[in-house]
Write a protein that holds these residues in place. Structure first.
Motif, mmCIF file in Angstrom:
data_model
loop_
_atom_site.group_PDB
_atom_site.id
_atom_site.type_symbol
_atom_site.label_atom_id
_atom_site.label_comp_id
_atom_site.label_asym_id
_atom_site.label_seq_id
_atom_site.Cartn_x
_atom_site.Cartn_y
_atom_site.Cartn_z
ATOM 1 N N TYR A 1 -2.727 6.637 6.180
ATOM 2 C CA TYR A 1 -2.813 5.705 5.063
ATOM 3 C C TYR A 1 -3.451 4.391 5.469
ATOM 4 C CZ TYR A 1 0.506 9.009 3.172
ATOM 5 O OH TYR A 1 1.116 10.152 2.755
ATOM 6 N N GLN A 2 -4.140 3.813 4.487
ATOM 7 C CA GLN A 2 -4.663 2.472 4.677
ATOM 8 C C GLN A 2 -3.604 1.522 4.125
ATOM 9 O OE1 GLN A 2 -8.219 1.479 2.611
ATOM 10 N NE2 GLN A 2 -9.169 0.651 4.433
ATOM 11 N N ARG B 1 -8.214 -6.030 2.914
ATOM 12 C CA ARG B 1 -9.597 -6.314 3.270
ATOM 13 C C ARG B 1 -10.537 -5.405 2.484
ATOM 14 N NH1 ARG B 1 -9.623 -5.223 8.600
ATOM 15 N NH2 ARG B 1 -7.879 -6.647 8.728
ATOM 16 N N GLY B 2 -10.147 -4.116 2.412
ATOM 17 C CA GLY B 2 -10.964 -3.156 1.684
ATOM 18 C C GLY B 2 -11.154 -3.560 0.236
ATOM 19 N N GLY C 1 0.796 -1.221 0.000
ATOM 20 C CA GLY C 1 0.000 0.000 0.000
ATOM 21 C C GLY C 1 0.826 1.267 0.000
ATOM 22 N N ASP D 1 -5.654 -3.973 6.348
ATOM 23 C CA ASP D 1 -6.839 -3.135 6.143
ATOM 24 C C ASP D 1 -7.079 -2.890 4.668
ATOM 25 O OD1 ASP D 1 -7.388 -2.972 8.760
ATOM 26 O OD2 ASP D 1 -6.439 -1.014 9.083
ATOM 27 N N LEU D 2 -6.003 -2.578 3.976
ATOM 28 C CA LEU D 2 -6.109 -2.286 2.551
ATOM 29 C C LEU D 2 -6.572 -3.507 1.778
ATOM 30 C CD1 LEU D 2 -5.595 -0.294 0.241
ATOM 31 C CD2 LEU D 2 -3.270 -1.112 0.151
ATOM 32 N N ASP E 1 -0.100 5.244 10.409
ATOM 33 C CA ASP E 1 -1.337 4.841 11.076
ATOM 34 C C ASP E 1 -2.441 5.853 10.837
ATOM 35 O OD1 ASP E 1 -0.371 2.538 12.006
ATOM 36 O OD2 ASP E 1 -0.089 3.164 14.088
#
Lengths: 125, 92
Positions: free
Chosen positions: A64-65, A72-73, A24, A69-70, A61
């Motif tokens: 940015y994702q 998953r998104g 990411g 998390d990224l 934190d």
């Protein structure tokens, strides 16, 4: 050893490059982060003080994702399309190109390795 | 490339009228329509549209998630049943 954003441990590379080991974050975002924290790009990760590493971690934190998390998104977005039953979702389900590319030939990235067709003659010269 | 925001969503005008009509009168009726290029608007949620795919009207029940997509996306125009196994080649 510096641990930033979970499992990533970039080593004795320049900060700018080391940050791109995080899923990411590419060159552009790495440059953003470095300027925000106020370090020169040429510094190596093992030359950073603990405080600086902490500040990098905070910036990532906050803004940015990244990593899990990224991922998953992205997976959620694809799942939404598949559940919706729209054309793009159907293409995802079948593992075919989604954005209108040709599938007569090529499209191997989506389709995976070519499967042999039984009984097809090989072209010989 | 995405459509400019200042233009607003594209929609064929007659759809709005049709939607209003079915809302006010008989419910649960499939609204036949050919305008696959129209955007699905929030006021269509809950209605059923029969979206023409060049062959049949495919019933599409509009849900909240569909808002912003086009009608055509929910009515596939091609049928692919997979490739038949070549019998001749198998026998050899």
């Amino acid at each position: 050893m510096a641990r930033i954003a979970g499992v990533n441990i970039p080593t004795n590379k320049r900060v700018l490059i080391a940050l791109t080991y995080i899923h990411g974050i590419g060159r552009a975002k790495a440059r953003d982060i470095v300027t925000k924290v106020g370090i020169t790009e040429e510094r190596r990760v093992n030359q950073l003080s603990d405080d600086e590493v902490l500040r990098i971690r905070e910036v990532i934190d906050r803004e940015y994702q990244v990593e899990g998390d990224l991922r998953r998104g992205v997976a959620m977005n694809i799942k939404r399309l598949m559940d919706l039953g729209c054309y793009r979702g159907l293409r995802h389900r079948r593992g075919l190109p989604v954005r209108g590319q040709r599938t007569h030939t090529n499209a191997r990235t989506r389709k995976g390795p070519a499967k042999a067709i039984a009984g097809k003659k090989k072209v010989t010269k | 490339m995405a459509r400019s925001v200042w233009k607003g969503p594209f929609i064929d005008g007659y759809l709005l009228k049709k939607a209003d009509k079915s809302r006010s009168s008989g419910r649960n009726e499939v609204i036949k329509m050919w305008s696959r290029r129209s955007t699905i608007l929030p006021q269509f949620v809950g209605l059923t549209f029969g979206v023409y795919n060049g062959h049949k009207f495919i019933p599409v029940l509009v849900t909240e998630n569909m808002v912003g997509h086009k009608f055509g996306e929910f009515s596939p125009t091609r049928t692919f049943h997979g490739h038949a196994v070549d019998k001749k080649a198998k026998r050899k």
